[in-house]
Structures are given as C-alpha cells and as structure tokens.
Motif scaffolding. Structure first.
Motif, PDB file in Angstrom:
ATOM      1  N   ALA A  47       0.946  -1.211  -0.002  1.00 17.92           N
ATOM      2  CA  ALA A  47       0.075   0.060  -0.241  1.00 17.92           C
ATOM      3  C   ALA A  47       0.796   1.224   0.070  1.00 17.92           C
ATOM      4  O   ALA A  47       0.400   2.297  -0.421  1.00 17.92           O
ATOM      5  N   VAL A  48       1.915   1.162   0.724  1.00 16.60           N
ATOM      6  CA  VAL A  48       2.880   2.436   0.642  1.00 16.60           C
ATOM      7  C   VAL A  48       3.838   2.378  -0.561  1.00 16.60           C
ATOM      8  O   VAL A  48       4.688   3.561  -0.686  1.00 16.60           O
ATOM      9  N   LEU A  49       3.936   1.324  -1.285  1.00 19.90           N
ATOM     10  CA  LEU A  49       4.879   1.381  -2.417  1.00 19.90           C
ATOM     11  C   LEU A  49       4.283   1.676  -3.718  1.00 19.90           C
ATOM     12  O   LEU A  49       4.828   1.617  -4.738  1.00 19.90           O
ATOM     13  N   THR A  50       3.085   2.050  -3.638  1.00 19.00           N
ATOM     14  CA  THR A  50       2.431   2.317  -4.753  1.00 19.00           C
ATOM     15  C   THR A  50       1.812   3.782  -4.679  1.00 19.00           C
ATOM     16  O   THR A  50       1.500   4.216  -3.600  1.00 19.00           O
ATOM     17  N   ALA A 225       7.220   5.809   5.964  1.00 19.04           N
ATOM     18  CA  ALA A 225       6.955   4.148   6.047  1.00 19.04           C
ATOM     19  C   ALA A 225       7.736   3.511   5.103  1.00 19.04           C
ATOM     20  O   ALA A 225       8.296   2.288   5.506  1.00 19.04           O
ATOM     21  N   LYS A 226       8.187   3.853   4.046  1.00 19.40           N
ATOM     22  CA  LYS A 226       8.980   3.199   2.802  1.00 19.40           C
ATOM     23  C   LYS A 226      10.285   3.052   3.479  1.00 19.40           C
ATOM     24  O   LYS A 226      11.025   1.997   3.292  1.00 19.40           O
ATOM     25  N   ASP A 227      10.858   4.247   3.949  1.00 18.31           N
ATOM     26  CA  ASP A 227      12.251   4.109   4.793  1.00 18.31           C
ATOM     27  C   ASP A 227      12.224   2.753   5.743  1.00 18.31           C
ATOM     28  O   ASP A 227      13.260   2.263   5.988  1.00 18.31           O
ATOM     29  N   ALA A 228      11.252   3.100   6.694  1.00 20.27           N
ATOM     30  CA  ALA A 228      11.284   2.101   7.901  1.00 20.27           C
ATOM     31  C   ALA A 228      11.069   0.377   7.126  1.00 20.27           C
ATOM     32  O   ALA A 228      11.684  -0.450   7.563  1.00 20.27           O
TER      33      ALA A 228
END
Ligand code: PA5
Length: 450
Positions: A47-50, A225-228
C-alpha cells in the motif's frame, strides 16, 4: 530515523534482561522470514509502495477543502490510526482554532463509540452545512459505524442537505452495503485495499484522508513508512528495529512477561500507544496456532503516559509482579518550549527548577523511571523521536506493523485474522435482531436452558 535503544533489555545491563546469545539464536529464523516477506509483500507494505492510494485521496482535495469540519465515523482499525495521527501531528487545541489559525484546514473529529452522550456532544460542535462525514468500514457492515452513519444521514436529511454532498464512504472496493449504497446513490467513495486489514490500514485512504484534511503532509508519511520498510528488509537482526522489537517481546513473553507496556513521555505520542494496543492485542492474541493446536497466546498491551502514570502505575511496574516489558516513547525536540521561571529562589524545593526547560524535566523523568526499573531488574526499550513529524510517525507505524507480523511468525499464529472480534460482532447482530444471525443469539438459548 527513529532511534531504538535496547540497552536495558539485555541481561548485561538489567538483571531480568535477555542474553545476547538468546536473541542471536533467532537471527536466521527472522532473516529467512523477512526474505520471504519481501518476495511476497503483505498488503500494508504494498500500500505504501504504490501511488494508487495516496492519489485517490489527493483526487478528493477540491471537494474536501470546501468544508470546515471532517467527522470520521469508524471503529477499531478504522478509527485508531486517524486518532493517533491527528493527536501526534496537530496541537491539542486544533479544533478550537479559527479557520485562519488552521490555515484553512479542517477541524477533525473521530467518532468510534456508539455512546449517545459522546456522539451528541460531537454533533453539537459542528454545523452540518459545513461538515463532511467520512464513514469508514472495511466490511461495510460493522454495527457501530453503521448506526452512527444512519444517525448522521438522518441529521443531514433533517437539515434538507443532500447527503451525497456531505458524505464519503471509505470501504472495500467490492463488498458490503456501503459500496452498494454508494454506487446506487453516486456518493464519493475511497477504496480500502482488499488485502489490508483494519488495524494495518492507517497508511491507506483510511488514515490518509483525515490527515490530509488537517494539513498533514501525507507524502512525507509515505516516505517515512517506505524508509522503515527498507531498513527492516535490508538489516541484520541487531540493526533491525522491527525484528528486535518482535524477538525481545517474544523472549520476554516466554519468561512470563505477558504484559507489554508502552509508556509515552509526550502527550502527542500517547495515542500511538492506543493504536499499538489494538495492533498487538488483536493480531497476536490467538487461541489456535498455524498447526491447529490450542495455544491461547498473546501479550497484553497496556498504555501509559509519562510523567502522569509515574504517580499511578510505576510503583507496580517497579515492585509488582515481574510480568512486564516496558517500551518508552520520547522525543528529543518539542515543537514548543517553556522555560520554568526563576521564582522563589530562596526555596530549595522550588529553586532547582527555575531556569530549566520543561522538556528537560519530562525527559529526565523518563530516564529516571527507566533507571529505577533497571535497578529492580525490570527490562525496557526506548524509542526516541528526533522530532514528532510525519516522517517519524510513519516510521513508527511501519516498524510496529512489521514487528507484529514477525512476532506472529515467532508465535506461529496468523496475525491478520480476528475470529474473537468477529464472533462478538455476530452476537451483537443477533441481539439487535439482524436477519441471518439467529444462530448467534446465545442469550436466548441461555435463557431457554434456564
Ligand atoms: O483490525 C480490524 O480488523 C478490526 O479492528 C476492524 O478495524 C474493526 O472491527 C472495524 O471493522 P470495519 O472496518 O470492517 O468496520
């Protein structure tokens, strides 16, 4: 990045701590699991990669910003993330500020319960003509948000307002009555990714719409969120906060520490502990393991607020049963600072405070509590926010979602289901006379037996 300190969970620093070898022994298991997880990413990661979900929220911008108030109606995973983000990233007096002081952003109310006093008092605060209601329900059937929706819809109609100009439905893309009604009536809708369960959904449209309405930088949330996620996937166990949270909590659980306290030394971070409570409890509290054995596992999450609960709970944490692991949340930087005035300089009980920053007092209290716990052999972890902003809040969310899934693997249970919650929902439907749920009317059969 957020800073994680596991010093006081290790046996070399705390009598009741864990051995490094004990933790090390899980590195292969966890690293193999994370490799598989990356190959087959869970819905909350995808969900956070798109751009799909954030774009769907951005597309509603013009509509949202015609209102002065946003009232979210949802419960559990459809509410707690909204509450946590709002409280962390907007001041406590946000809803009392004028529209200019809010730079045109909306006041935000999140109504989860079906308490008539509570709902009435929130509705008293808003003028329906300038209010947008976002009904959030993944299933589109949960009794609480549906009841509150019917009440709000009745209110809109009583004002002669067109419901479709004041409502958004946030729900499953296909299933549920909200989707059906929304389609039939042309109500604006947001999709919840079908493979993301309620308590993992805060960084989807579920949490992003109210965040955007309050002026939170939702792009920055996604970056955090992506970095985590990247850090979790690419780090070995000792460099991996999510994995260490999972392994240390699991090992403490095996040592009969079946309570996990999250103690925030910041009012703004306190609601993250509430969000965590649901995530940890509902995901890990299970009757059956993945092999069908009856296991009754789970660690009870408890929230606490520093320094307030030092005067309420901390005596128990220090000297009561050794059944807890404590996680402290603290921040290095507060948005505002207060220096304590130098008054009564001849009174030693007060003079030492004069000239000190209030934040220094709060953070000293955190350290003091942690050291006292360590003296009593009680383990703790510290998470430090360099500052409380979008980037770090979203990191916290992603780290804990991943830690929960890793812990689920260690417990050998399914962290994504919630059969206990679902049974309660069905019994409520039966008690309230919903057709098709008669078999769940246990109270009737109990009465018949009597
Ligand atoms: O995490 C979960 O799945 C639950 O807590 C749900 O979020 C909660 O029960 C509300 O469900 P729904 O969004 O379907 O109304």
């Amino acid at each position: 990045m957020l800073k994680f300190d596991f010093t006081y969970t290790l046996a070399e620093n705390v009598q009741g701590g864990l051995g490094t070898a004990e933790i090390d022994s899980y590195s292969t298991k966890v690293e193999e699991f994370l490799k598989k997880l990356d190959e087959n990413k869970p819905g909350f990661v995808n969900a956070v990669l798109t751009r799909k979900w954030i774009d769907s929220v951005n597309e509603l911008s013009d509509f949202i910003f015609t209102f002065d108030n946003l009232v979210v109606l949802g419960i559990g995973g459809s509410a707690l993330g909204n509450i946590a983000i709002q409280n962390a990233l907007r001041p406590a007096n946000w809803n009392s500020l004028s529209v200019d002081e809010r730079n045109g952003y909306l006041r935000i109310f999140v109504v989860d319960n079906v308490d008539p006093d509570y709902l009435s008092s929130v509705l008293d605060c808003v003028d329906p003509k300038t209010t947008l209601f976002n009904i959030i329900s993944k299933s589109g059937t949960t009794a609480e948000p549906m009841a509150n929706y019917l009440i709000v819809r009745g209110l809109l109609e009583s004002y002669g307002l067109d419901p479709k100009e004041h409502l958004i439905f946030t729900t499953d893309p296909e299933k549920g009555v909200l989707r059906r009604l929304g389609r039939a009536e042309g109500i604006r809708m947001l999709e919840i990714p079908p493979d993301v369960g309620g308590r993992f959904s805060v960084l989807t449209p579920v949490g992003l719409l109210s965040a955007k309405a309050a002026g939170v930088d939702i792009e920055e949330l996604i970056i955090g969120a992506k970095d985590a996620y990247e850090k979790t996937i690419n780090s070995s166990l000792w460099e991996n906060p999510a994995a260490l949270i999972a392994v240390t909590h699991y090992l403490h659980y095996l040592k009969k520490r079946n309570i996990s306290v999250m103690m925030a030394y910041s009012n703004r971070l306190y609601y993250l502990a509430d969000w965590y409570r649901q995530l940890w409890a509902e995901s890990l509290g299970k009757m059956y393991d993945n092999d069908g054995n009856k296991v009754h596992v789970g660690q009870t999450p408890v929230k606490a607020l520093g320094a307030v609960d030092q005067h309420s709970q901390v005596q128990l944490y220090n000297e009561g049963p050794d059944d807890k692991v404590i996680t402290f949340l603290r921040t290095e930087q507060f948005d505002r600072e207060i220096t304590i005035p130098k008054i009564h300089e001849n009174e030693p009980e007060l003079a030492y405070l004069g000239g000190k920053k209030l934040s220094t007092l709060l953070n000293s209290e955190q350290l003091g509590t942690q050291l006292a716990l360590a003296k009593h052999g009680r383990p703790s972890i510290t998470i430090t926010f360099p500052k409380i902003d979008e980037y770090h809040i979203a990191q916290f969310i992603m780290y804990y979602e991943l830690a929960t899934v890793i812990a689920g693997h260690l417990f050998n249970i399914n962290p994504y289901d919630q059969p206990g919650v679902e049974l309660g929902k069905k019994i409520t439907y039966a008690l309230m006379g919903r057709q098709g749920f008669e078999e769940y009317n246990y109270s009737d059969s109990a009465q018949k037996r009597v």
